[in-house]
Write an enzyme that holds these catalytic residues in place. Structure first.
Site, PDB file in Angstrom:
ATOM      1  N   ASN A 273     -22.835 -91.584 -10.257  1.00 41.70           N
ATOM      2  CA  ASN A 273     -23.589 -92.431 -11.177  1.00 41.70           C
ATOM      3  C   ASN A 273     -23.513 -91.952 -12.623  1.00 41.70           C
ATOM      4  O   ASN A 273     -23.195 -92.715 -13.535  1.00 41.70           O
ATOM      5  CB  ASN A 273     -25.049 -92.496 -10.704  1.00 41.70           C
ATOM      6  CG  ASN A 273     -25.928 -93.237 -11.687  1.00 41.70           C
ATOM      7  OD1 ASN A 273     -26.551 -92.630 -12.548  1.00 41.70           O
ATOM      8  ND2 ASN A 273     -25.960 -94.559 -11.597  1.00 41.70           N
TER       9      ASN A 273
ATOM     10  N   GLY B  91     -33.700 -91.574  -7.728  1.00 38.18           N
ATOM     11  CA  GLY B  91     -32.453 -91.076  -7.155  1.00 38.18           C
ATOM     12  C   GLY B  91     -31.992 -89.775  -7.798  1.00 38.18           C
ATOM     13  O   GLY B  91     -32.520 -89.334  -8.806  1.00 38.18           O
ATOM     14  N   ASP B  92     -31.006 -89.168  -7.183  1.00 33.74           N
ATOM     15  CA  ASP B  92     -30.274 -88.016  -7.710  1.00 33.74           C
ATOM     16  C   ASP B  92     -28.990 -87.961  -6.867  1.00 33.74           C
ATOM     17  O   ASP B  92     -28.581 -89.010  -6.316  1.00 33.74           O
ATOM     18  CB  ASP B  92     -31.114 -86.721  -7.596  1.00 33.74           C
ATOM     19  CG  ASP B  92     -30.533 -85.558  -8.396  1.00 33.74           C
ATOM     20  OD1 ASP B  92     -30.714 -85.530  -9.623  1.00 33.74           O
ATOM     21  OD2 ASP B  92     -29.869 -84.670  -7.806  1.00 33.74           O
TER      22      ASP B  92
ATOM     23  N   GLN C   3     -37.365 -80.373 -14.669  1.00 30.26           N
ATOM     24  CA  GLN C   3     -37.830 -81.756 -14.860  1.00 30.26           C
ATOM     25  C   GLN C   3     -39.103 -81.811 -15.710  1.00 30.26           C
ATOM     26  O   GLN C   3     -39.308 -82.757 -16.468  1.00 30.26           O
ATOM     27  CB  GLN C   3     -38.071 -82.414 -13.489  1.00 30.26           C
ATOM     28  CG  GLN C   3     -38.134 -83.929 -13.535  1.00 30.26           C
ATOM     29  CD  GLN C   3     -36.760 -84.580 -13.512  1.00 30.26           C
ATOM     30  OE1 GLN C   3     -35.914 -84.205 -12.719  1.00 30.26           O
ATOM     31  NE2 GLN C   3     -36.542 -85.571 -14.360  1.00 30.26           N
TER      32      GLN C   3
ATOM     33  N   SER D 117     -36.481 -94.600 -16.159  1.00 32.37           N
ATOM     34  CA  SER D 117     -37.369 -94.723 -15.001  1.00 32.37           C
ATOM     35  C   SER D 117     -38.805 -94.993 -15.469  1.00 32.37           C
ATOM     36  O   SER D 117     -39.524 -95.812 -14.888  1.00 32.37           O
ATOM     37  CB  SER D 117     -37.364 -93.434 -14.182  1.00 32.37           C
ATOM     38  OG  SER D 117     -36.258 -93.386 -13.316  1.00 32.37           O
TER      39      SER D 117
ATOM     40  N   LYS E 101     -37.845 -81.592 -19.281  1.00 32.96           N
ATOM     41  CA  LYS E 101     -37.078 -82.806 -19.606  1.00 32.96           C
ATOM     42  C   LYS E 101     -38.022 -83.984 -19.834  1.00 32.96           C
ATOM     43  O   LYS E 101     -37.914 -84.710 -20.821  1.00 32.96           O
ATOM     44  CB  LYS E 101     -36.146 -83.113 -18.424  1.00 32.96           C
ATOM     45  CG  LYS E 101     -35.251 -84.306 -18.625  1.00 32.96           C
ATOM     46  CD  LYS E 101     -34.609 -84.768 -17.317  1.00 32.96           C
ATOM     47  CE  LYS E 101     -33.835 -83.683 -16.625  1.00 32.96           C
ATOM     48  NZ  LYS E 101     -33.007 -84.197 -15.505  1.00 32.96           N
TER      49      LYS E 101
ATOM     50  N   LYS F 209     -42.948 -86.758 -11.428  1.00 36.24           N
ATOM     51  CA  LYS F 209     -41.809 -87.684 -11.545  1.00 36.24           C
ATOM     52  C   LYS F 209     -40.516 -86.910 -11.453  1.00 36.24           C
ATOM     53  O   LYS F 209     -40.353 -85.884 -12.127  1.00 36.24           O
ATOM     54  CB  LYS F 209     -41.876 -88.406 -12.912  1.00 36.24           C
ATOM     55  CG  LYS F 209     -40.745 -89.401 -13.140  1.00 36.24           C
ATOM     56  CD  LYS F 209     -41.070 -90.761 -12.575  1.00 36.24           C
ATOM     57  CE  LYS F 209     -39.874 -91.676 -12.446  1.00 36.24           C
ATOM     58  NZ  LYS F 209     -39.140 -91.530 -11.161  1.00 36.24           N
TER      59      LYS F 209
ATOM     60  N   LYS G 211     -39.420 -82.807  -7.903  1.00 36.34           N
ATOM     61  CA  LYS G 211     -38.112 -83.061  -7.313  1.00 36.34           C
ATOM     62  C   LYS G 211     -38.277 -83.041  -5.816  1.00 36.34           C
ATOM     63  O   LYS G 211     -39.200 -82.408  -5.297  1.00 36.34           O
ATOM     64  CB  LYS G 211     -37.105 -81.973  -7.720  1.00 36.34           C
ATOM     65  CG  LYS G 211     -35.668 -82.405  -7.580  1.00 36.34           C
ATOM     66  CD  LYS G 211     -35.249 -83.260  -8.766  1.00 36.34           C
ATOM     67  CE  LYS G 211     -33.873 -83.831  -8.633  1.00 36.34           C
ATOM     68  NZ  LYS G 211     -33.443 -84.440  -9.925  1.00 36.34           N
TER      69      LYS G 211
ATOM     70  N   THR H 207     -28.534 -92.664 -17.421  1.00 37.11           N
ATOM     71  CA  THR H 207     -28.282 -91.228 -17.611  1.00 37.11           C
ATOM     72  C   THR H 207     -26.966 -91.027 -18.358  1.00 37.11           C
ATOM     73  O   THR H 207     -26.893 -90.251 -19.326  1.00 37.11           O
ATOM     74  CB  THR H 207     -28.266 -90.485 -16.259  1.00 37.11           C
ATOM     75  OG1 THR H 207     -29.432 -90.866 -15.523  1.00 37.11           O
ATOM     76  CG2 THR H 207     -28.261 -88.990 -16.460  1.00 37.11           C
TER      77      THR H 207
HETATM   78  P1  NDP Z   1     -23.966 -88.925  -7.377  1.00 38.20           P
HETATM   79  O1  NDP Z   1     -24.323 -88.632  -5.986  1.00 38.20           O
HETATM   80  O2  NDP Z   1     -23.844 -90.340  -7.829  1.00 38.20           O
HETATM   81  O3  NDP Z   1     -22.575 -88.191  -7.747  1.00 38.20           O
HETATM   82  C1  NDP Z   1     -22.446 -86.829  -7.631  1.00 38.20           C
HETATM   83  C2  NDP Z   1     -21.035 -86.421  -8.045  1.00 38.20           C
HETATM   84  O4  NDP Z   1     -20.998 -85.011  -8.197  1.00 38.20           O
HETATM   85  C3  NDP Z   1     -19.998 -86.776  -7.000  1.00 38.20           C
HETATM   86  O5  NDP Z   1     -18.764 -87.027  -7.631  1.00 38.20           O
HETATM   87  C4  NDP Z   1     -19.956 -85.497  -6.158  1.00 38.20           C
HETATM   88  O6  NDP Z   1     -18.725 -85.301  -5.472  1.00 38.20           O
HETATM   89  C5  NDP Z   1     -20.120 -84.440  -7.222  1.00 38.20           C
HETATM   90  N1  NDP Z   1     -20.758 -83.264  -6.602  1.00 38.20           N
HETATM   91  C6  NDP Z   1     -21.963 -83.216  -6.000  1.00 38.20           C
HETATM   92  N2  NDP Z   1     -22.225 -82.012  -5.510  1.00 38.20           N
HETATM   93  C7  NDP Z   1     -21.157 -81.273  -5.799  1.00 38.20           C
HETATM   94  C8  NDP Z   1     -20.812 -79.928  -5.548  1.00 38.20           C
HETATM   95  N3  NDP Z   1     -21.647 -79.104  -4.890  1.00 38.20           N
HETATM   96  N4  NDP Z   1     -19.621 -79.487  -6.021  1.00 38.20           N
HETATM   97  C9  NDP Z   1     -18.781 -80.331  -6.694  1.00 38.20           C
HETATM   98  N5  NDP Z   1     -19.050 -81.619  -6.948  1.00 38.20           N
HETATM   99  C10 NDP Z   1     -20.211 -82.076  -6.513  1.00 38.20           C
HETATM  100  O7  NDP Z   1     -25.023 -88.141  -8.273  1.00 38.20           O
HETATM  101  P2  NDP Z   1     -25.437 -88.378  -9.793  1.00 38.20           P
HETATM  102  O8  NDP Z   1     -24.280 -88.840 -10.591  1.00 38.20           O
HETATM  103  O9  NDP Z   1     -26.677 -89.154  -9.811  1.00 38.20           O
HETATM  104  O10 NDP Z   1     -25.821 -86.886 -10.232  1.00 38.20           O
HETATM  105  C11 NDP Z   1     -24.895 -85.994 -10.853  1.00 38.20           C
HETATM  106  C12 NDP Z   1     -25.653 -84.902 -11.585  1.00 38.20           C
HETATM  107  O11 NDP Z   1     -26.464 -85.480 -12.612  1.00 38.20           O
HETATM  108  C13 NDP Z   1     -26.600 -84.072 -10.738  1.00 38.20           C
HETATM  109  O12 NDP Z   1     -26.610 -82.746 -11.227  1.00 38.20           O
HETATM  110  C14 NDP Z   1     -27.963 -84.713 -10.992  1.00 38.20           C
HETATM  111  O13 NDP Z   1     -29.016 -83.810 -10.774  1.00 38.20           O
HETATM  112  C15 NDP Z   1     -27.816 -85.063 -12.458  1.00 38.20           C
HETATM  113  N6  NDP Z   1     -28.696 -86.104 -12.953  1.00 38.20           N
HETATM  114  C16 NDP Z   1     -28.756 -87.339 -12.379  1.00 38.20           C
HETATM  115  C17 NDP Z   1     -29.569 -88.318 -12.896  1.00 38.20           C
HETATM  116  C18 NDP Z   1     -29.605 -89.695 -12.349  1.00 38.20           C
HETATM  117  O14 NDP Z   1     -30.307 -90.532 -12.921  1.00 38.20           O
HETATM  118  N7  NDP Z   1     -28.872 -90.021 -11.293  1.00 38.20           N
HETATM  119  C19 NDP Z   1     -30.449 -88.043 -14.032  1.00 38.20           C
HETATM  120  C20 NDP Z   1     -30.280 -86.745 -14.620  1.00 38.20           C
HETATM  121  C21 NDP Z   1     -29.439 -85.810 -14.080  1.00 38.20           C
HETATM  122  P3  NDP Z   1     -18.675 -85.488  -3.870  1.00 38.20           P
HETATM  123  O15 NDP Z   1     -18.651 -86.964  -3.652  1.00 38.20           O
HETATM  124  O16 NDP Z   1     -17.403 -84.812  -3.490  1.00 38.20           O
HETATM  125  O17 NDP Z   1     -19.877 -84.828  -3.301  1.00 38.20           O
HETATM  126  O1  2IT Z   2     -32.618 -85.256 -12.769  1.00 40.65           O
HETATM  127  C1  2IT Z   2     -33.156 -86.335 -13.118  1.00 40.65           C
HETATM  128  O2  2IT Z   2     -33.711 -86.463 -14.199  1.00 40.65           O
HETATM  129  C2  2IT Z   2     -33.070 -87.475 -12.188  1.00 40.65           C
HETATM  130  N1  2IT Z   2     -32.471 -87.356 -11.136  1.00 40.65           N
HETATM  131  C3  2IT Z   2     -33.768 -88.757 -12.523  1.00 40.65           C
HETATM  132  C4  2IT Z   2     -35.232 -88.686 -12.158  1.00 40.65           C
HETATM  133  C5  2IT Z   2     -35.994 -89.960 -12.297  1.00 40.65           C
HETATM  134  O3  2IT Z   2     -37.180 -89.922 -11.921  1.00 40.65           O
HETATM  135  O4  2IT Z   2     -35.483 -90.989 -12.752  1.00 40.65           O
END
Ligand code: NDP
Ligand code: 2IT
Length: 450
Positions: free
Chosen positions: A242, A165-166, A111, A382, A114, A90, A126, A210
């Site tokens: 997100n 997603g991520d 992961q 999830s 976590k 997952k 992943k 998240t």
């Molecule tokens: P999104 O794609 O919704 O948003 C990502 C954000 O981070 C954007 O504002 C993006 O800016 C910025 N970003 C991405 N890459 C970079 C980079 N290399 N340098 C600077 N800024 C960057 O992703 P999420 O919000 O889903 O994910 C954000 C973080 O949270 C990640 O590390 C992800 O692994 C983690 N995460 C997400 C979960 C989820 O459920 N979605 C769960 C647990 C952890 P720009 O638009 O300029 O690229």
């Molecule tokens: O980093 C993370 O935990 C996620 N992107 C969410 C993974 C999931 O299966 O919901």
């Protein structure tokens, strides 16, 4: 570090010389396990740590697709199935040009831990691609997702591997991926992906989970350290995706003020508090850049990013929430935050702090809510989505939110208990690693040499 731990770390370094992020994640975990490993001589003979640091399976594949100009593009797809020890593989899918095997492996490795902390039956994985969704049309995104799933489908399933997603993969992408999977499999298998739309099997609260979960965790951490709270505090949140948006929403609900947010180009500062509806419109509807915030909020300021250190960490704040990407908080940035009086860091992103930055925070009594624990609310929800799919039933927003809150409270408690038991005080980074590792080690011993 004890002999067995340092031997394994050296071997992992030798075997994976070109994977700095993966080595960083392994090093961070192993460097906190000494007291547990010391108490278990039997681990070495059964190669417990060697097995835990070697993925069960790595899949890479070609993703050819045709852009709007009629040109064929080839991207690389990945799925790292790291461990199905305690449940189906997952973990999310990331679409970003920086994606490579090292980044996929560090994310899949983290992961496992976590997912163990959530208390739910899910293993670690992943996946993703070096595809860059920025500037692509809806049709290009759809064709890419269809091609990606045309290979991925043979490796996943509701009881085998369940992606979500991520970065760069949200509700739109999950929809296209699900549609293609359903078409190929000729049947509705709701539990094969999470983060689905609410109309076809998604769960309420998954979108918010998240960010909300991060704030529930940080709330508990503040409470446990001098009965502090969010009320009246200043908060900066990196990213504007997100995780960042819904963390911001909950922070505001708790009476704190979000004064800065960012994207990869720069950050906005609004001393009156960021208007999250504007950020949502720019990022979720228009898919624009954060600097566009100034068009409707001319009183705000925009700072362009110029070097390795993000300008957002120069802004004075009580609480910093890195919610963008790995290693976005450098040692320099950590020093700036401490100098400006930051009391707590909550990691919404995965591995957002360089190792030296985390060490600096801990040495300066800044509370750190570690990613593995603090951002586990997304994957936990999830798993609740998977349960609803199995039941063929939907829970209400309030029901899922309450479950999420309880899960985050329990995760905090287990990090706290493990840290205290092994002499780490309020170092929850060590607490999270130990709590997760202890559970995984027991499961591994129970299942024999596999
Ligand atoms: P999104 O794609 O919704 O948003 C990502 C954000 O981070 C954007 O504002 C993006 O800016 C910025 N970003 C991405 N890459 C970079 C980079 N290399 N340098 C600077 N800024 C960057 O992703 P999420 O919000 O889903 O994910 C954000 C973080 O949270 C990640 O590390 C992800 O692994 C983690 N995460 C997400 C979960 C989820 O459920 N979605 C769960 C647990 C952890 P720009 O638009 O300029 O690229
Ligand atoms: O980093 C993370 O935990 C996620 N992107 C969410 C993974 C999931 O299966 O919901």
């Amino acid at each position: 570090m004890n002999e067995y731990l340092s031997k394994v770390l050296e071997e992992v370094k030798e075997k994976n010389p070109h994977e700095p992020e993966f080595l960083q994640a392994v090093d961070e975990v192993l460097s906190t396990l000494e007291p547990v490993v010391n108490a278990h001589d039997e681990y070495e003979n059964i190669a417990l740590l060697e097995r835990m640091t070697e993925p069960e399976r790595i899949i890479t594949f070609r993703v050819p697709w045709v852009n709007d100009a009629g040109k064929t593009i080839v991207n690389r797809g990945y799925r790292i199935q790291f461990s199905a020890l305690i449940g189906p593989y997952k973990g999310g899918l990331r679409f970003h040009p920086s994606v490579n095997q090292s980044i996929m492996k560090f994310l899949a490795f983290e992961q496992i831990f976590k997912n163990a902390l959530t208390g739910l039956p899910i293993g670690g994985a992943k996946g993703g691609s070096d595809f860059d969704p920025k500037g692509k049309s809806d049709n290009e995104i759809m064709r890419f997702c269809q091609s990606f799933m045309t290979e991925l489908y043979r490796h996943i399933g509701p009881d085998v591997d369940v992606p979500a997603g991520d970065i760069g993969v949200g509700a739109r992408e999950i929809g296209y991926l699900f549609g293609q999977y359903r078409r190929i499999k000729n049947g509705y298998e709701g539990g094969v992906l999470t983060g689905k739309g609410l109309e076809y099997g998604g769960s309420l609260v998954r979108t918010e989970a998240t960010g909300y979960g991060l704030i529930y965790y940080v709330r508990e951490m503040l409470k446990a350290n001098g009965n502090q709270s969010f009320a009246g505090k200043t908060v900066t949140i990196s990213g504007s995706g997100n995780v960042a948006i819904y963390a911001g929403q909950k922070v505001r609900e708790y009476g704190a003020k979000v004064v800065a947010m960012s994207d990869s180009n720069g950050c906005i500062y609004d001393k009156n508090g960021i208007n999250l509806d504007t950020v949502k419109r720019i990022k979720e509807v228009e898919r624009g850049r954060i600097r566009e915030y100034l068009k409707t909020h001319p009183e705000a300021k925009y700072y362009e990013r110029t070097g390795a250190d993000s300008p957002i960490w120069e802004i004075k704040t009580d609480i910093a929430l890195p919610c963008a990407t790995q290693n976005e908080v450098t040692l320099n940035s950590a020093k700036k935050l401490v100098e400006n009086g930051c009391i707590a860091v909550g990691e919404g992103a995965n591995m957002p702090c360089e190792k030296s930055a985390t060490a600096y925070f801990l040495a300066n009594n800044v509370l750190v809510a570690p990613a593995k624990a603090a951002n586990a609310g997304g994957v936990a929800t999830s798993a609740i989505e998977m349960s609803q799919n199995s039941m063929r039933y939907y829970l209400s927003f309030e029901e899922v939110d309450k479950m999420l809150e309880n899960i985050m409270i329990n995760i905090f408690k287990s990090c706290e208990a493990s840290a205290q038991k092994y002499g780490y005080g309020n170092n929850y980074v060590a607490g999270a690693n130990i709590a997760a590792f202890s559970k995984l080690a027991k499961a591994m011993k129970a299942q024999g040499i596999v």
